[in-house]
Design a protein around this motif. Structure first.
Motif, PDB file in Angstrom:
ATOM      1  N   GLY A 130       0.874  -1.168   0.000  1.00 58.85           N
ATOM      2  CA  GLY A 130       0.000   0.000   0.000  1.00 58.85           C
ATOM      3  C   GLY A 130       0.909   1.214   0.000  1.00 58.85           C
ATOM      4  O   GLY A 130       1.285   1.731  -1.041  1.00 58.85           O
ATOM      5  N   ALA A 131       1.345   1.647   1.186  1.00 62.37           N
ATOM      6  CA  ALA A 131       2.372   2.692   1.271  1.00 62.37           C
ATOM      7  C   ALA A 131       3.673   2.107   0.741  1.00 62.37           C
ATOM      8  O   ALA A 131       3.876   0.884   0.789  1.00 62.37           O
ATOM      9  N   PRO A 132       4.568   2.943   0.225  1.00 57.79           N
ATOM     10  CA  PRO A 132       5.812   2.420  -0.336  1.00 57.79           C
ATOM     11  C   PRO A 132       6.551   1.513   0.653  1.00 57.79           C
ATOM     12  O   PRO A 132       6.845   1.899   1.783  1.00 57.79           O
ATOM     13  N   GLY A 133       6.781   0.273   0.210  1.00 58.07           N
ATOM     14  CA  GLY A 133       7.558  -0.664   0.994  1.00 58.07           C
ATOM     15  C   GLY A 133       6.816  -1.361   2.118  1.00 58.07           C
ATOM     16  O   GLY A 133       7.415  -2.157   2.849  1.00 58.07           O
ATOM     17  N   LEU A 134       5.516  -1.093   2.263  1.00 55.84           N
ATOM     18  CA  LEU A 134       4.745  -1.695   3.347  1.00 55.84           C
ATOM     19  C   LEU A 134       3.518  -2.419   2.800  1.00 55.84           C
ATOM     20  O   LEU A 134       2.921  -1.994   1.805  1.00 55.84           O
ATOM     21  N   VAL A 172       4.056  -3.830   8.380  1.00 54.31           N
ATOM     22  CA  VAL A 172       4.603  -5.090   7.868  1.00 54.31           C
ATOM     23  C   VAL A 172       5.315  -4.763   6.556  1.00 54.31           C
ATOM     24  O   VAL A 172       4.668  -4.495   5.538  1.00 54.31           O
ATOM     25  N   PRO A 173       6.653  -4.770   6.558  1.00 50.55           N
ATOM     26  CA  PRO A 173       7.394  -4.405   5.353  1.00 50.55           C
ATOM     27  C   PRO A 173       7.292  -5.455   4.237  1.00 50.55           C
ATOM     28  O   PRO A 173       7.109  -6.644   4.497  1.00 50.55           O
ATOM     29  N   VAL A 174       7.432  -4.989   3.013  1.00 44.42           N
ATOM     30  CA  VAL A 174       7.544  -5.887   1.862  1.00 44.42           C
ATOM     31  C   VAL A 174       8.747  -6.799   2.111  1.00 44.42           C
ATOM     32  O   VAL A 174       9.777  -6.366   2.636  1.00 44.42           O
ATOM     33  N   GLY A 175       8.596  -8.066   1.775  1.00 44.57           N
ATOM     34  CA  GLY A 175       9.641  -9.054   1.993  1.00 44.57           C
ATOM     35  C   GLY A 175       9.474  -9.824   3.285  1.00 44.57           C
ATOM     36  O   GLY A 175      10.148 -10.824   3.508  1.00 44.57           O
ATOM     37  N   THR A 176       8.557  -9.372   4.132  1.00 42.57           N
ATOM     38  CA  THR A 176       8.308 -10.032   5.408  1.00 42.57           C
ATOM     39  C   THR A 176       7.511 -11.306   5.210  1.00 42.57           C
ATOM     40  O   THR A 176       6.593 -11.358   4.405  1.00 42.57           O
ATOM     41  N   VAL A 177       7.853 -12.339   5.979  1.00 43.73           N
ATOM     42  CA  VAL A 177       7.013 -13.525   6.079  1.00 43.73           C
ATOM     43  C   VAL A 177       6.089 -13.281   7.265  1.00 43.73           C
ATOM     44  O   VAL A 177       6.560 -13.052   8.388  1.00 43.73           O
ATOM     45  N   LEU A 178       4.790 -13.287   7.016  1.00 40.92           N
ATOM     46  CA  LEU A 178       3.805 -13.107   8.076  1.00 40.92           C
ATOM     47  C   LEU A 178       3.420 -14.490   8.591  1.00 40.92           C
ATOM     48  O   LEU A 178       2.987 -15.354   7.830  1.00 40.92           O
ATOM     49  N   HIS A 179       3.600 -14.706   9.889  1.00 32.11           N
ATOM     50  CA  HIS A 179       3.286 -15.981  10.547  1.00 32.11           C
ATOM     51  C   HIS A 179       1.926 -15.829  11.221  1.00 32.11           C
ATOM     52  O   HIS A 179       1.775 -15.021  12.144  1.00 32.11           O
ATOM     53  N   LEU A 180       0.962 -16.602  10.757  1.00 34.59           N
ATOM     54  CA  LEU A 180      -0.411 -16.487  11.243  1.00 34.59           C
ATOM     55  C   LEU A 180      -0.803 -17.706  12.058  1.00 34.59           C
ATOM     56  O   LEU A 180      -0.378 -18.823  11.761  1.00 34.59           O
TER      57      LEU A 180
END
Length: 194
Positions: free
Chosen positions: A72-76, A114-122
């Motif tokens: 959405g926002a640059p890099g996030l 949450v930055p781009v490149g992040t693995v989100l653990h749910l």
């Protein structure tokens, strides 16, 4: 969460969830419920490609990697994409109950970017059942399964019959799913979210 709305608070006579005896075993990859699903389908080039695994009891874990397509926002990560990841993970819980259900309400809190490149653990779990209503909660963490919470949600799913999809979906997709010779794939195509 700051405060859960009354609609997401199980009534006093709600019952604890019971894992269906035919539910996938703990640790088993649940796989995509439908190839064209934005959340978990492999047929969506810009989708989340979320992978959920059955946990103990009525819980699941999942992961997805935030790509530049999800920003959405640059890099996030876009907040709507994060809400989708939570919703998809919560919807996967219904496979453990072996019911077809759709999201009735989803309340999401965003705790950190949450930055781009992040693995989100749910991680998600069903907390109560009351008739056709299924109450559940989920968290999304960054930096690992025990990392800081970035997003969380509470949800209410409503059990429906397959007619819900047949009566409301586009006929060509409904027919393609109904014609699938693989009975498991055919059933799973209709398991979560309208």
């Amino acid at each position: 969460m700051t405060a859960t709305s009354a609609a997401l608070t199980p009534p006093a006579d709600a019952i604890p969830p019971v894992r269906h005896p035919d539910a996938p075993a703990p640790g088993e990859l649940l796989g995509s419920h439908y190839a064209s699903c934005f959340g978990c389908g492999g047929g969506q080039p810009h989708g989340l490609h979320l992978e959920a695994r059955a946990g103990e009891g009525v819980t699941v874990t999942a992961e997805f990697t935030v790509t530049p397509d999800h920003q959405g926002a640059p890099g996030l990560a876009h907040g709507g994409v994060l809400a989708t990841a939570l919703d998809e993970t919560l919807g996967s819980l219904n496979w453990l109950l072996r019911v077809i259900a759709v999201t009735g309400r989803l309340e999401t809190d965003f705790a950190r970017p949450v930055p781009v490149g992040t693995v989100l653990h749910l991680e998600a779990e069903v907390t109560a059942v009351h008739g056709r209503k299924i109450y559940s909660t989920a968290t999304g963490r960054i930096g690992g399964p025990d990392g800081p919470v970035a997003v969380r949600a509470d949800a209410l799913f409503i059990e429906v019959k397959v007619d819900h999809f047949i009566d409301n979906g586009r006929p060509e997709e409904i027919q393609a799913a109904m014609s699938d010779p693989d009975q498991v794939r055919r059933t799973r195509a209709f398991e979560v979210n309208p």
